[in-house]
Write a protein that holds these residues in place. Structure first.
Motif, mmCIF file in Angstrom:
data_model
loop_
_atom_site.group_PDB
_atom_site.id
_atom_site.type_symbol
_atom_site.label_atom_id
_atom_site.label_comp_id
_atom_site.label_asym_id
_atom_site.label_seq_id
_atom_site.Cartn_x
_atom_site.Cartn_y
_atom_site.Cartn_z
ATOM 1 N N SER A 1 32.326 -6.313 3.623
ATOM 2 C CA SER A 1 33.042 -6.795 2.434
ATOM 3 C C SER A 1 32.627 -6.045 1.172
ATOM 4 N N GLY A 2 31.710 -5.087 1.314
ATOM 5 C CA GLY A 2 31.309 -4.249 0.186
ATOM 6 C C GLY A 2 30.397 -4.919 -0.829
ATOM 7 N N PRO A 3 29.354 -5.619 -0.381
ATOM 8 C CA PRO A 3 28.428 -6.223 -1.351
ATOM 9 C C PRO A 3 27.637 -5.149 -2.104
ATOM 10 N N ASP A 4 27.166 -5.498 -3.285
ATOM 11 C CA ASP A 4 26.325 -4.591 -4.073
ATOM 12 C C ASP A 4 24.973 -4.448 -3.355
ATOM 13 N N PRO A 5 24.595 -3.209 -2.984
ATOM 14 C CA PRO A 5 23.319 -3.042 -2.265
ATOM 15 C C PRO A 5 22.121 -3.607 -3.017
ATOM 16 N N LEU A 6 22.233 -3.721 -4.352
ATOM 17 C CA LEU A 6 21.117 -4.290 -5.125
ATOM 18 C C LEU A 6 20.793 -5.708 -4.687
ATOM 19 N N ILE A 7 21.795 -6.391 -4.129
ATOM 20 C CA ILE A 7 21.599 -7.783 -3.713
ATOM 21 C C ILE A 7 20.712 -7.865 -2.458
ATOM 22 N N TYR A 8 20.871 -6.912 -1.539
ATOM 23 C CA TYR A 8 20.141 -7.024 -0.268
ATOM 24 C C TYR A 8 19.074 -5.946 -0.055
ATOM 25 N N ASP A 9 18.994 -5.007 -1.003
ATOM 26 C CA ASP A 9 18.042 -3.897 -0.850
ATOM 27 C C ASP A 9 16.606 -4.341 -0.568
ATOM 28 N N PHE A 10 16.224 -5.466 -1.131
ATOM 29 C CA PHE A 10 14.822 -5.897 -0.983
ATOM 30 C C PHE A 10 14.453 -6.170 0.470
ATOM 31 N N LEU A 11 15.476 -6.388 1.321
ATOM 32 C CA LEU A 11 15.203 -6.659 2.738
ATOM 33 C C LEU A 11 14.776 -5.394 3.486
ATOM 34 N N GLN A 12 15.061 -4.239 2.890
ATOM 35 C CA GLN A 12 14.765 -2.985 3.597
ATOM 36 C C GLN A 12 13.265 -2.722 3.694
ATOM 37 N N GLU A 13 12.501 -3.331 2.775
ATOM 38 C CA GLU A 13 11.074 -3.054 2.716
ATOM 39 C C GLU A 13 10.278 -4.077 3.530
ATOM 40 N N ASP A 14 9.228 -3.638 4.226
ATOM 41 C CA ASP A 14 8.359 -4.605 4.897
ATOM 42 C C ASP A 14 7.341 -5.137 3.891
ATOM 43 N N PHE A 15 6.439 -5.994 4.344
ATOM 44 C CA PHE A 15 5.551 -6.686 3.402
ATOM 45 C C PHE A 15 4.644 -5.714 2.649
ATOM 46 N N ASN A 16 4.074 -4.747 3.351
ATOM 47 C CA ASN A 16 3.201 -3.792 2.662
ATOM 48 C C ASN A 16 3.993 -2.937 1.683
#
Ligand SMILES: [Zn+2]
Length: 274
Positions: free
Chosen positions: A178-193
């Motif tokens: 649906s073309g969401p703004d990547p800024l909304i979900y980008d934080f999921l790309q990173e692991d905890f460290n």
């Protein structure tokens, strides 16, 4: 520092807006909070907790003599109830907890969800799948957790029908298409460290009685017992709050080894005397 539960809440708003099957969800009635759990320990990544389950029928515990099978003692009568959580003047109907740091390190390769996504799907999609999964547990009929629920209101492994995982994966793909703004979900790309290195730390909303949180509790009820000779064990007193408000929400920093409470900031509109 990154406020992880706040970021998940913002993502949930976007998911609900773009996913017709979830559009009935009113996120003002949902609180997202963090629980502590190590990455290398077994356990859930996230859980949907329902607060709208009705009070149970009165019941009691009993003990039998092992050899004779005779009733030896019983507990007082009790009912099981959900605590009330009021935030922003609203009664909260669902809590969704994310286990940190474990959830931040969830990957598609180590998940059986991998079969539901085409080859080459980025690993962090497992986390988006979990977010959608927990939202999908919210029941449009408000009868609790979609499908089956445990008596304590938490998500049961049996609450997943054969199509549950497929339907969640379809919603994840639909959301991304649906073309969401990547800024909304980008934080999921990173692991905890990665998150800790980039943001200087990971914080999340928790409840004041951390590591506890609003959970079903037993309340004594006055009912006659059938056998007055039987020894009656008193119930343990209620040790957790039965009513929670925004004042019970604390921000804690999660690290690899623990969760530490942060000093409280003055609320908007409040002034601290100099
Ligand atoms: Zn589930």
């Amino acid at each position: 520092m990154i406020n992880y539960t706040e970021r998940i809440s913002l993502l949930m708003h976007d998911v609900v807006e773009r996913t017709p099957r979830l559009s009935f969800i009113d996120l003002k009635e949902v609180v997202v909070f963090g629980r502590y759990g190590r990455t290398d320990a077994e356990g859930a990544f996230a859980t949907c907790h329902c607060l709208t389950l009705p009070e149970s029928e009165p019941g009691y515990y009993f003990w039998r003599d092992r050899s004779t099978g005779e009733l030896t003692r019983r507990s007082e009568w009790f009912v099981t109830k959900s605590p009330q959580v009021r935030v922003g003047g609203r009664d909260i109907k669902y809590l969704v907890s994310f286990v940190l740091p474990r959830f931040c390190d969830q990957s598609l390769e180590r998940s059986r969800k991998i079969d539901l996504y085409p080859e080459g799907t980025p690993s962090w999609i497992a986390k988006l799948d979990t977010v959608v999964h927990e939202l999908y547990h919210i029941d449009p009929d408000e009868t609790g957790i979609r499908r089956v629920s445990r008596s304590d209101g938490s998500d049961s492994p049996r609450s997943h029908g054969p199509l549950f995982y497929e339907e969640v994966a379809a919603m994840v793909k639909g959301y991304l298409a649906s073309g969401p703004d990547p800024l909304i979900y980008d934080f999921l790309q990173e692991d905890f460290n990665g998150l800790t290195a980039r943001h200087g730390g990971v914080v999340a909303t928790t409840f004041k009685n951390f590591p506890s949180f609003p959970q079903r509790y037993m309340e004594r009820v006055n009912l006659p017992t059938s056998d007055p000779m039987l020894k009656i064990e008193p119930l343990k007193p209620i040790t957790q709050p039965v009513l929670y408000s925004e004042d019970d929400l604390h921000i804690r920093q999660f690290t690899d080894g623990r969760a530490r409470r942060l000093p409280r900031l003055p609320r908007k509109g409040q002034h601290r005397a100099a």
